[in-house]
Write an enzyme that holds these catalytic residues in place. Structure first.
Site, PDB file in Angstrom:
ATOM      1  CE  LYS A 245      15.766  18.289   2.766  1.00 41.84           C
ATOM      2  NZ  LYS A 245      16.312  16.983   2.363  1.00 41.84           N
TER       3      LYS A 245
ATOM      4  CE1 TYR B  90       5.545  27.064  -5.120  1.00 40.43           C
ATOM      5  CE2 TYR B  90       3.383  26.200  -5.663  1.00 40.43           C
ATOM      6  CZ  TYR B  90       4.763  26.087  -5.691  1.00 40.43           C
ATOM      7  OH  TYR B  90       5.349  25.009  -6.300  1.00 40.43           O
TER       8      TYR B  90
ATOM      9  CG  ASP C 114       3.078  22.657  -7.736  1.00 43.60           C
ATOM     10  OD1 ASP C 114       2.407  21.977  -8.541  1.00 43.60           O
ATOM     11  OD2 ASP C 114       3.588  23.750  -8.033  1.00 43.60           O
TER      12      ASP C 114
ATOM     13  CG  ASP D  69       2.422  18.048 -11.650  1.00 44.75           C
ATOM     14  OD1 ASP D  69       1.270  18.151 -11.172  1.00 44.75           O
ATOM     15  OD2 ASP D  69       2.854  18.788 -12.552  1.00 44.75           O
TER      16      ASP D  69
ATOM     17  CG  ASP E  13      15.249  14.070   0.829  1.00 42.71           C
ATOM     18  OD1 ASP E  13      14.360  13.954   1.698  1.00 42.71           O
ATOM     19  OD2 ASP E  13      16.442  14.252   1.125  1.00 42.71           O
TER      20      ASP E  13
END
Ligand code: NAD
Length: 359
Positions: free
Chosen positions: A191, A142, A247, A251, A223
């Protein structure tokens, strides 16, 4: 004790939920004999309207000089057509960066009284859901370079994801220290089978883990983590991860515990004041109707008492007042089942403030 708190009401339902958070803070002040000096400052759409800038210099100065910052939410359709760098959300990214808030803490806890509000099956909820997502907030993709090149038909876009060891190390320490006052388990999510940033993340995580032999530690691929969150969320205590994975996963975590209106957050820096806000936005669709749920903001006050003001007993009292109100059936529109009495934002705030005096 005397403490200074910068307050940003923001836009949409922001002013309504902050009013109830301040009512809870007042109740804490009276019950425990503290003195909270609040300074109201502008950010987001309200600041654009008043001074033409989503993050006025004065706001950052007052926030940095306070013991903690309490924020409602910013943004709304009124400002959506403005260019990206002049929009309310720019104020949000700016204040995080300006205050050096690298650690975002989001607890995900399913209250037994609200088990019906979770989309997960009852037997999964019965095992209990109570974990903390620790997300790196001011690094990674980001904040890397973003670029689009080429002509239509052959355009190419690039977003750079970079992490340095120091950035990884400091967020891992926040996770391990948080675990020590919880159930002493850390799961670091990455990852590492594909990304170099993740391989470095994992190497640093394993080094930091050695400094906390009393805390159980595991690595998990992102994942798999997304899958485990809906399959068996009860296994998690503290989950730590980089900005973008955090992020998305936080959520997902908020969804499995019921309404978005219930979840608080804390954003912390190296020293300095922390920033406390509910995880939801300004909900322009219900602003001014009395339908907003103030619980996420009131629980953000509890986090502020615990993390920035050094008042753990006061934080416990606010959380106990919320639990008691919900267990007694107090519901706002977002969590009420058909036929249940619905409280307005203010009525819910008044109920919790009253319980803060009593529990
Ligand atoms: P939102 O979180 O504001 O609303 C999503 C849905 O959840 C809406 O139906 C809303 O009514 C409901 N909701 C949210 N909070 C609630 C509460 N406390 N009680 C009851 N219901 C609640 O997300 P959105 O609609 O995508 O965004 C609205 C605006 O908020 C946008 O301008 C967005 O950029 C901004 N935003 C701000 C923040 C922030 O200030 N930290 C975070 C996210 C979005």
């Amino acid at each position: 004790m005397e403490k200074s708190i910068a307050v940003i009401r923001g836009d949409g339902i922001g002013p309504e939920i902050i009013e109830e958070a301040l009512r809870a803070l007042d109740a804490v002040e009276r019950r425990f004999g503290h003195s909270f000096n609040t300074s109201e400052v502008l950010m987001g759409g309200a600041a654009i309207d008043a001074v033409g800038n989503p993050l006025p210099d004065e706001t950052l100065t007052v926030c940095l000089a306070s013991d903690a910052v309490l924020l409602g939410a910013v943004g709304g359709p009124k400002w959506e057509s403005l260019p990206g760098d002049q929009r309310p959300e720019k104020g949000l990214l700016g204040i995080r960066k300006g205050m050096g808030l690298f650690a975002n803490l989001r607890p995900a806890r399913l209250l037994p009284a609200l088990a019906d509000a979770s989309p997960l099956r009852a037997e999964i909820c019965a095992a209990g859901i109570d974990f903390l997502v620790v997300r790196e907030l001011i690094g990674g993709i980001y904040f890397g370079e973003h670029k689009t090149t080429g002509a239509p038909g052959s355009r190419q876009a690039i977003d750079v994801m970079a992490y340095g060891e120091a950035e990884i190390r400091r967020i891992l320490h926040v996770a391990f220290q948080s675990a020590r006052v919880r159930r002493s388990k850390v799961c670091s999510v990455d990852k590492a089978n594909v990304l170099d940033t993740s391989r470095l993340w994992r190497a640093v995580a394993e080094e930091v883990a050695k400094e906390y032999p009393d805390v159980a530690f595991e690595n998990m691929l992102v994942d798999n983590a997304a899958m485990q969150l809906v399959r068996n969320p009860g296994q998690f205590d503290v989950m730590v991860t980089e900005n973008m994975f955090g992020d998305i996963l936080s959520d997902e975590a908020s969804m499995i515990t019921g309404s978005i209106g219930m979840i608080p957050s804390a954003s912390l820096g190296e020293n300095g004041p922390g920033l406390y806000e509910p995880i939801h936005g300004s909900a322009p669709d219900i602003a001014g109707t009395g339908k907003a749920n103030p619980v996420g903001t009131i629980l953000s006050v509890a986090m502020m008492l615990r993390y920035s003001l050094g008042m753990p007993a006061e934080a416990d009292t606010v959380e106990a007042a919320v639990d008691t109100a919900l267990a007694a059936g107090a519901r706002t529109a977002d969590t009420a089942k058909p036929g249940e009495t619905v409280l307005t934002c203010r009525q819910m705030g008044e109920k919790i403030a009253q319980l803060i005096q009593e529990v």
